[in-house]
Write a protein that holds these residues in place. Structure first.
Motif, PDB file in Angstrom:
ATOM      1  N   GLU A 276       4.942  33.374 -17.167  1.00  0.00           N
ATOM      2  CA  GLU A 276       4.198  33.343 -16.146  1.00  0.00           C
ATOM      3  C   GLU A 276       2.804  33.778 -16.168  1.00  0.00           C
ATOM      4  OE1 GLU A 276       4.951  31.262 -13.595  1.00  0.00           O
ATOM      5  OE2 GLU A 276       7.003  31.057 -14.485  1.00  0.00           O
ATOM      6  N   GLN A 277       2.152  33.600 -17.373  1.00  0.00           N
ATOM      7  CA  GLN A 277       0.888  33.911 -17.856  1.00  0.00           C
ATOM      8  C   GLN A 277      -0.239  32.799 -17.323  1.00  0.00           C
ATOM      9  OE1 GLN A 277       0.372  36.695 -19.740  1.00  0.00           O
ATOM     10  NE2 GLN A 277      -1.827  36.432 -20.069  1.00  0.00           N
ATOM     11  N   GLY A 278      -0.854  33.360 -16.398  1.00  0.00           N
ATOM     12  CA  GLY A 278      -1.817  32.513 -16.111  1.00  0.00           C
ATOM     13  C   GLY A 278      -1.331  31.062 -15.168  1.00  0.00           C
ATOM     14  N   GLU A 279      -1.612  30.037 -15.831  1.00  0.00           N
ATOM     15  CA  GLU A 279      -1.101  28.696 -15.246  1.00  0.00           C
ATOM     16  C   GLU A 279       0.154  28.249 -15.846  1.00  0.00           C
ATOM     17  OE1 GLU A 279      -2.318  27.166 -12.677  1.00  0.00           O
ATOM     18  OE2 GLU A 279      -3.740  28.977 -12.263  1.00  0.00           O
ATOM     19  N   PHE A 280       0.579  28.849 -16.908  1.00  0.00           N
ATOM     20  CA  PHE A 280       1.501  28.403 -17.604  1.00  0.00           C
ATOM     21  C   PHE A 280       2.832  29.201 -17.619  1.00  0.00           C
ATOM     22  CE2 PHE A 280      -2.126  26.438 -19.607  1.00  0.00           C
ATOM     23  CZ  PHE A 280      -1.734  25.176 -19.639  1.00  0.00           C
ATOM     24  N   ASP A 281       3.983  28.480 -17.879  1.00  0.00           N
ATOM     25  CA  ASP A 281       5.264  29.182 -17.772  1.00  0.00           C
ATOM     26  C   ASP A 281       5.444  30.453 -18.767  1.00  0.00           C
ATOM     27  OD1 ASP A 281       6.114  27.821 -15.525  1.00  0.00           O
ATOM     28  OD2 ASP A 281       6.882  26.195 -16.752  1.00  0.00           O
ATOM     29  N   ALA A 282       4.736  30.143 -20.096  1.00  0.00           N
ATOM     30  CA  ALA A 282       4.522  31.309 -21.039  1.00  0.00           C
ATOM     31  C   ALA A 282       3.646  31.006 -21.919  1.00  0.00           C
ATOM     32  CB  ALA A 282       6.245  31.109 -21.910  1.00  0.00           C
ATOM     33  N   VAL A 283       3.068  31.910 -22.680  1.00  0.00           N
ATOM     34  CA  VAL A 283       1.980  31.999 -23.574  1.00  0.00           C
ATOM     35  C   VAL A 283       2.434  32.872 -24.603  1.00  0.00           C
ATOM     36  CG1 VAL A 283      -0.239  32.592 -24.059  1.00  0.00           C
ATOM     37  CG2 VAL A 283       0.302  31.481 -21.749  1.00  0.00           C
ATOM     38  N   MET A 284       2.252  32.348 -25.908  1.00  0.00           N
ATOM     39  CA  MET A 284       2.338  33.347 -27.012  1.00  0.00           C
ATOM     40  C   MET A 284       0.913  33.518 -27.539  1.00  0.00           C
ATOM     41  SD  MET A 284       4.824  32.544 -30.142  1.00  0.00           S
ATOM     42  CE  MET A 284       3.759  32.407 -31.717  1.00  0.00           C
ATOM     43  N   GLU A 285       0.852  34.896 -27.996  1.00  0.00           N
ATOM     44  CA  GLU A 285      -0.449  35.321 -28.507  1.00  0.00           C
ATOM     45  C   GLU A 285      -0.431  35.869 -29.955  1.00  0.00           C
ATOM     46  OE1 GLU A 285      -2.245  37.828 -25.665  1.00  0.00           O
ATOM     47  OE2 GLU A 285      -2.960  36.443 -24.349  1.00  0.00           O
ATOM     48  N   HIS A 286      -1.282  35.661 -30.845  1.00  0.00           N
ATOM     49  CA  HIS A 286      -1.299  36.394 -31.981  1.00  0.00           C
ATOM     50  C   HIS A 286      -2.863  37.134 -32.089  1.00  0.00           C
ATOM     51  CE1 HIS A 286      -0.633  37.136 -36.079  1.00  0.00           C
ATOM     52  NE2 HIS A 286      -1.856  36.587 -36.424  1.00  0.00           N
ATOM     53  N   GLY A 287      -2.775  38.512 -32.205  1.00  0.00           N
ATOM     54  CA  GLY A 287      -3.889  39.054 -32.129  1.00  0.00           C
ATOM     55  C   GLY A 287      -4.717  39.057 -30.847  1.00  0.00           C
ATOM     56  N   GLY A 288      -4.164  38.764 -29.840  1.00  0.00           N
ATOM     57  CA  GLY A 288      -4.700  38.916 -28.544  1.00  0.00           C
ATOM     58  C   GLY A 288      -5.454  37.475 -28.184  1.00  0.00           C
ATOM     59  N   VAL A 289      -5.160  36.292 -29.043  1.00  0.00           N
ATOM     60  CA  VAL A 289      -5.749  35.144 -28.908  1.00  0.00           C
ATOM     61  C   VAL A 289      -4.532  34.339 -28.500  1.00  0.00           C
ATOM     62  CG1 VAL A 289      -6.887  33.241 -29.836  1.00  0.00           C
ATOM     63  CG2 VAL A 289      -7.582  35.613 -30.446  1.00  0.00           C
ATOM     64  N   PRO A 290      -4.399  33.492 -27.368  1.00  0.00           N
ATOM     65  CA  PRO A 290      -3.372  32.538 -27.354  1.00  0.00           C
ATOM     66  C   PRO A 290      -3.177  31.473 -28.464  1.00  0.00           C
ATOM     67  CG  PRO A 290      -4.922  32.542 -25.278  1.00  0.00           C
ATOM     68  CD  PRO A 290      -5.392  33.250 -26.495  1.00  0.00           C
ATOM     69  N   VAL A 291      -1.940  31.351 -28.910  1.00  0.00           N
ATOM     70  CA  VAL A 291      -1.642  30.419 -29.759  1.00  0.00           C
ATOM     71  C   VAL A 291      -0.748  29.229 -29.272  1.00  0.00           C
ATOM     72  CG1 VAL A 291      -2.389  31.893 -31.805  1.00  0.00           C
ATOM     73  CG2 VAL A 291       0.146  31.594 -31.025  1.00  0.00           C
ATOM     74  N   LEU A 292      -0.075  29.480 -28.382  1.00  0.00           N
ATOM     75  CA  LEU A 292       0.903  28.571 -27.686  1.00  0.00           C
ATOM     76  C   LEU A 292       0.928  28.647 -26.198  1.00  0.00           C
ATOM     77  CD1 LEU A 292       4.148  27.243 -28.917  1.00  0.00           C
ATOM     78  CD2 LEU A 292       4.171  28.554 -26.752  1.00  0.00           C
ATOM     79  N   ALA A 293       0.844  27.394 -25.469  1.00  0.00           N
ATOM     80  CA  ALA A 293       1.089  27.564 -23.986  1.00  0.00           C
ATOM     81  C   ALA A 293       2.203  26.735 -23.742  1.00  0.00           C
ATOM     82  CB  ALA A 293      -0.048  27.047 -23.096  1.00  0.00           C
ATOM     83  N   MET A 294       3.194  27.149 -23.129  1.00  0.00           N
ATOM     84  CA  MET A 294       4.423  26.294 -22.823  1.00  0.00           C
ATOM     85  C   MET A 294       4.474  26.248 -21.187  1.00  0.00           C
ATOM     86  SD  MET A 294       8.313  27.289 -23.274  1.00  0.00           S
ATOM     87  CE  MET A 294       8.519  28.258 -21.835  1.00  0.00           C
ATOM     88  N   GLU A 295       4.738  24.809 -21.010  1.00  0.00           N
ATOM     89  CA  GLU A 295       4.978  24.437 -19.408  1.00  0.00           C
ATOM     90  C   GLU A 295       6.338  23.690 -19.271  1.00  0.00           C
ATOM     91  OE1 GLU A 295       4.526  24.388 -15.626  1.00  0.00           O
ATOM     92  OE2 GLU A 295       3.154  25.418 -16.849  1.00  0.00           O
ATOM     93  N   ALA A 296       7.202  24.238 -18.588  1.00  0.00           N
ATOM     94  CA  ALA A 296       8.540  23.600 -18.464  1.00  0.00           C
ATOM     95  C   ALA A 296       8.777  22.988 -17.079  1.00  0.00           C
ATOM     96  CB  ALA A 296       9.670  24.530 -18.547  1.00  0.00           C
ATOM     97  N   LYS A 297       9.327  21.892 -16.936  1.00  0.00           N
ATOM     98  CA  LYS A 297       9.536  21.020 -15.883  1.00  0.00           C
ATOM     99  C   LYS A 297      10.984  20.749 -16.025  1.00  0.00           C
ATOM    100  CE  LYS A 297       5.219  20.717 -14.427  1.00  0.00           C
ATOM    101  NZ  LYS A 297       4.967  21.561 -13.331  1.00  0.00           N
ATOM    102  N   ALA A 298      11.483  20.390 -14.761  1.00  0.00           N
ATOM    103  CA  ALA A 298      12.812  20.180 -14.670  1.00  0.00           C
ATOM    104  C   ALA A 298      13.405  18.673 -15.143  1.00  0.00           C
ATOM    105  CB  ALA A 298      13.426  20.244 -13.092  1.00  0.00           C
ATOM    106  N   ARG A 299      12.204  17.764 -15.285  1.00  0.00           N
ATOM    107  CA  ARG A 299      12.578  16.477 -15.597  1.00  0.00           C
ATOM    108  C   ARG A 299      11.187  15.960 -16.241  1.00  0.00           C
ATOM    109  NH1 ARG A 299      11.948  17.481 -10.680  1.00  0.00           N
ATOM    110  NH2 ARG A 299      13.957  17.337  -9.979  1.00  0.00           N
TER     111      ARG A 299
END
Length: 138
Positions: free
Chosen positions: A21-44
């Motif tokens: 629940e990072q900002g607008e996304f369900d998950a965010v992965m960072e490397h060195g403090g910089v976002p490298v992946l933004a994940m959004e999950a939906k039911a369908r």
């Protein structure tokens, strides 16, 4: 949670690298403090609240703004644009039966999404593969 578990279990991503629940996304992965992946999950995949509706809004923000459509989608576009300005980021859209990965970049101030190939779809470890697995892409 299932998609985040895939990152942890299948790809050896450290739990501390994933923020939920990072900002607008369900998950965010960072490397060195910089976002490298933004994940959004939906039911369908289908439907007004599905992945396709979100993807269409991200690909056509001008249409989304003119029609007064989903403000949630506009916020996700803006957040992803801000991330991509800082450096390469992967957008991972997930739902039951779907795992779609896109490279997000910025060209002339506009967000560009390029589908990732199956062979190198989702890069989750910007350095080296985890010793637990040799796979680094979904």
């Amino acid at each position: 949670m299932a998609a985040a578990a895939e990152l942890l279990m299948d790809y050896g991503v450290a739990g501390t690298d994933i923020s939920f629940e990072q900002g607008e996304f369900d998950a965010v992965m960072e490397h060195g403090g910089v976002p490298v992946l933004a994940m959004e999950a939906k039911a369908r995949i289908e439907g007004a609240d599905g992945l396709l509706a979100l993807l269409n809004s991200l690909l056509r923000p001008d249409t989304n703004a003119r029609t007064g459509a989903n403000s949630n989608h506009r916020r996700k576009y803006a957040a992803l644009l801000d991330m991509a300005v800082r450096g390469p980021v992967t957008l991972w859209l997930v739902a039951d039966g779907a795992r779609w990965a896109f490279h997000a970049s910025v060209t002339a101030g506009t967000l560009q999404l390029t589908p990732c190939t199956a062979a190198g779809a989702l890069h989750v470890n910007p350095t080296s593969p985890s010793p637990r697995t040799s796979r680094t892409a979904i």
